[in-house]
Design an enzyme around this catalytic site. Structure first.
Site, short mmCIF file in Angstrom:
data_model
loop_
_atom_site.label_atom_id
_atom_site.label_comp_id
_atom_site.label_asym_id
_atom_site.label_seq_id
_atom_site.Cartn_x
_atom_site.Cartn_y
_atom_site.Cartn_z
N GLU A 75 -9.52 -4.11 12.80
CA GLU A 75 -8.17 -3.98 12.24
C GLU A 75 -7.46 -5.31 12.48
O GLU A 75 -7.36 -5.77 13.61
CB GLU A 75 -7.41 -2.81 12.89
N GLY A 83 -3.14 2.16 11.92
CA GLY A 83 -2.44 3.18 11.11
C GLY A 83 -2.16 2.68 9.71
O GLY A 83 -1.84 3.46 8.82
N GLY A 84 -2.23 1.35 9.52
CA GLY A 84 -2.11 0.79 8.17
C GLY A 84 -0.76 1.05 7.51
O GLY A 84 0.27 1.20 8.17
N THR A 85 -0.80 1.14 6.19
CA THR A 85 0.43 1.22 5.39
C THR A 85 1.20 2.50 5.66
O THR A 85 2.41 2.46 5.91
CB THR A 85 0.07 1.17 3.88
N CYS A 86 0.53 3.63 5.58
CA CYS A 86 1.24 4.91 5.66
C CYS A 86 2.05 4.99 6.95
O CYS A 86 3.24 5.30 6.94
CB CYS A 86 0.24 6.07 5.57
N HIS A 94 10.63 36.63 0.77
CA HIS A 94 12.00 36.45 0.30
C HIS A 94 12.86 36.00 1.47
O HIS A 94 12.72 36.54 2.56
CB HIS A 94 12.55 37.78 -0.25
C1 LIG Z 1 7.00 2.60 0.83
C2 LIG Z 1 5.78 3.46 0.69
C3 LIG Z 1 5.88 4.84 0.79
C4 LIG Z 1 4.75 5.64 0.65
N1 LIG Z 1 4.90 6.99 0.75
C5 LIG Z 1 3.81 7.78 0.59
C6 LIG Z 1 3.93 9.20 0.69
O1 LIG Z 1 5.02 9.72 0.93
N2 LIG Z 1 2.82 9.94 0.51
C7 LIG Z 1 1.59 9.38 0.26
O2 LIG Z 1 0.61 10.10 0.10
N3 LIG Z 1 1.45 8.04 0.17
C8 LIG Z 1 2.53 7.23 0.32
N4 LIG Z 1 2.39 5.88 0.25
C9 LIG Z 1 1.04 5.33 0.00
C10 LIG Z 1 0.20 5.32 1.28
O3 LIG Z 1 0.89 4.61 2.29
C11 LIG Z 1 -1.14 4.67 1.01
O4 LIG Z 1 -1.72 5.30 -0.10
C12 LIG Z 1 -2.06 4.82 2.21
O5 LIG Z 1 -1.51 4.21 3.35
C13 LIG Z 1 -3.42 4.18 1.86
O6 LIG Z 1 -4.16 4.08 2.98
P1 LIG Z 1 -5.51 3.27 3.05
O7 LIG Z 1 -6.37 4.12 3.90
O8 LIG Z 1 -6.02 2.91 1.73
O9 LIG Z 1 -5.18 1.88 3.76
P2 LIG Z 1 -3.92 1.28 4.45
O10 LIG Z 1 -3.09 2.33 5.08
O11 LIG Z 1 -3.25 0.36 3.52
O12 LIG Z 1 -4.57 0.46 5.65
C14 LIG Z 1 -5.43 -0.62 5.48
C15 LIG Z 1 -5.61 -1.34 6.79
O13 LIG Z 1 -6.61 -2.34 6.64
C16 LIG Z 1 -6.24 -3.48 7.39
N5 LIG Z 1 -6.96 -4.62 6.83
C17 LIG Z 1 -6.84 -5.18 5.59
N6 LIG Z 1 -7.70 -6.18 5.42
C18 LIG Z 1 -8.41 -6.29 6.59
C19 LIG Z 1 -9.45 -7.14 7.02
N7 LIG Z 1 -9.95 -8.09 6.24
N8 LIG Z 1 -9.93 -6.97 8.28
C20 LIG Z 1 -9.45 -6.02 9.08
N9 LIG Z 1 -8.45 -5.17 8.72
C21 LIG Z 1 -7.95 -5.30 7.48
C22 LIG Z 1 -4.74 -3.56 7.18
O14 LIG Z 1 -4.12 -4.31 8.19
C23 LIG Z 1 -4.37 -2.07 7.26
O15 LIG Z 1 -4.05 -1.70 8.58
C24 LIG Z 1 3.49 5.05 0.41
C25 LIG Z 1 3.36 3.65 0.35
C26 LIG Z 1 4.49 2.87 0.48
C27 LIG Z 1 4.34 1.39 0.40
#
Ligand SMILES: Cc1cc2nc3c(=O)[nH]c(=O)nc-3n(C[C@H](O)[C@H](O)[C@H](O)COP(=O)(O)OP(=O)(O)OC[C@H]3O[C@@H](n4cnc5c(N)ncnc54)[C@H](O)[C@@H]3O)c2cc1C
Length: 459
Positions: A34, A39-42, A441
């Site tokens: 990582e 935890g990434g984006t979510c 209800h």
């Molecule tokens: C503002 C916002 C609100 C959202 N709200 C919702 C919601 O309410 N409900 C919903 O279902 N979805 C929502 N989403 C979408 C959701 O966040 C994403 O679909 C979800 O996080 C995708 O997860 P993922 O597993 O693809 O990867 P991500 O969660 O994007 O994680 C990828 C990880 O890989 C790591 N990484 C990248 N490249 C490398 C590399 N070369 N080497 C090592 N690590 C790397 C990154 O640092 C990151 O931690 C929202 C998105 C945003 C931006």
């Protein structure tokens, strides 16, 4: 000499950590990479922080409406953005730290807090070391798209990630992009107290939804004094500091929108450009999404792509489902497929939208004989009692097979209520199963059988 493992997972998004857990349980030794936030984006910049902030915005909204409920607060409702941010940060940190601790404590899993990059089809490099494994899982997610828009290189703008760091209130937030992320922020900041203008290049909001759903969402947001500039062609940014203008060149209204902050919410770009995919021989499409088959294998044997980076979904639930599909195929001898899943998503404005299966537009395009049932939320007792009766529900059924084709519930609890229909679709049961069910209800769900009892031919 490369360090050798049984499996490599790149990215701690929604799929990677759970997959690592199953892989290690199967006896594999896993290297986990990582590069930034566990935890990434979510967890860090998506679902968790936004829903925490939506909750603060809802509290402010309800406080302003307190008189409607016979509750007197007295005085003006003020939002402390520092406190909103601190609450959000605490919720995010708890989740992020939990994931990191889980991974680090995982038997047979070695965590590298580093970026990984392919140097061949079965080798990745991180820092100065090279690693190899016969199975490599890519879960690298995406980032906000920065459009090639005049002014974007010189005017300070916010993205869905950087906006989360604000601890002061923008006086006038201009949101470029009238879709899921943009609208959520628009309502949130309006409720915090900002003036908000949404600039959208198309003639309507949320293009993936039916027109009546999009119109109802716009109506709900307009009732909160959010301004809209639709049909905005040739959008460009100008200005500096907190004196920003967005050129909208619409057919109606002033050609410029003036504000103090601008959020660009115009889509997401997969994090695949710096992953060495060429060196691995992994194919991507023209937008950079990794091409996968129905079981999430890339074109290179031994490499899978899961989550947003494969372009087969853009949600946390699709990423999680990807993990389940890969684990089922690899470890459980269960041939689950992406095409087994029914499309679902939420739009987390208030009231929220829960959308499952086909939209009315898609059903009409398919040309199949169908039935439709609708009901305004003003005719849902629980919504009226809560003082939240905006929106409506709509359900579509195949006239011949009686299978539910899709539903949109825009209204209080709509994101939850819609699941009784979704599960019926997975069970491939006829709509009459739900129609005859006795629901609690007073709930929003209790009216779903009533809507199904009043289905009419889709003309
Ligand atoms: C503002 C916002 C609100 C959202 N709200 C919702 C919601 O309410 N409900 C919903 O279902 N979805 C929502 N989403 C979408 C959701 O966040 C994403 O679909 C979800 O996080 C995708 O997860 P993922 O597993 O693809 O990867 P991500 O969660 O994007 O994680 C990828 C990880 O890989 C790591 N990484 C990248 N490249 C490398 C590399 N070369 N080497 C090592 N690590 C790397 C990154 O640092 C990151 O931690 C929202 C998105 C945003 C931006």
């Amino acid at each position: 000499m490369p360090v050798s493992y049984d499996a490599i997972v790149i990215g701690a998004g929604q799929a990677g950590p759970s997959l690592a857990s199953r892989l290690t349980e199967s006896g594999r030794r896993v290297a986990f990479f990582e590069r930034k936030l566990f935890g990434g984006t979510c967890v860090n910049a998506g679902c968790t922080p936004t829903k925490a902030m939506v909750a603060s915005a809802y509290a402010a909204h309800l406080a302003r409406r307190s008189n409607d409920f016979g509750v007197q607060i007295g005085g003006e409702i003020a939002v402390d953005m520092k406190a909103v941010k601190a609450r959000k940060d605490a919720i995010v940190a708890q989740s992020r730290d939990g994931i990191e601790a889980w991974l680090r404590g995982m038997k047979n899993c070695t965590v590298y807090h580093q970026a990984a990059r392919f140097v061949s089809s079965n080798h990745v490099q991180a820092g100065r070391e090279t690693f190899t494994a016969p199975e490599i899982f890519i879960n690298v997610g995406g980032r906000p798209t920065v459009p090639d828009m005049p002014g974007a290189d010189s005017v300070p703008f916010l993205t869905s990630t950087t906006l989360l760091d604000l601890d002061t209130l923008p006086q006038h937030l201009i949101v470029v992009g009238g879709s899921y992320i943009g609208l959520e922020f628009a309502q949130m900041f309006r409720r915090f107290g900002s003036e908000v203008t949404v600039v959208e290049q198309h003639e309507r909001l949320v293009l993936h939804e039916d027109e009546d759903v999009a119109a109802a969402i716009k109506d709900i947001l307009e009732q909160e004094d959010i301004q809209f500039r639709l049909n905005a062609r040739c959008i460009s940014l100008m200005g500096q500091g907190h004196d920003i203008s967005v050129s909208v060149n619409c057919t109606v209204g002033e050609p410029l929108v003036h504000g103090t902050h601008v959020l660009l919410a115009v889509g997401r770009t997969p994090n695949t450009d710096d992953l060495g995919l060429k060196e691995a021989g992994v194919k991507t499409d023209e937008k950079g999404f990794i091409v996968v088959d129905d079981q999430l294998r890339t074109n290179v044997p031994g490499i899978w792509a899961i989550g947003d980076c494969n372009g087969r979904g853009a949600f946390t639930h699709t990423s999680w489902n990807d993990y389940e599909i890969v684990a089922a195929n690899l470890l459980d001898n269960d041939p689950r497929r992406v095409s087994d899943r029914i499309p679902v998503h939420g739009l987390f404005v208030d009231p929220p939208l829960g959308q499952i299966g086909m939209t009315e537009t898609q059903v009409r395009k398919s040309g199949r004989p169908a039935l439709i049932g609708t009901r305004p939320m003003t005719k849902v007792g629980r919504a009226v009692e809560k003082g939240e009766s905006l929106g409506f529900m709509k359900i579509l059924v195949d006239a011949e097979t009686k299978q539910i084709l899709g539903a949109s519930i825009l209204g209080t609890g709509g994101d939850e209520a819609v699941h009784c229909l979704l599960d019926t679709m997975y069970a491939k049961a006829p709509y009459t199963t739900v129609q005859r069910a006795m629901h609690i209800h007073p709930t929003v769900s209790e009216l779903i059988p009533t809507v199904l009892g009043g289905l009419k031919p889709l003309m």
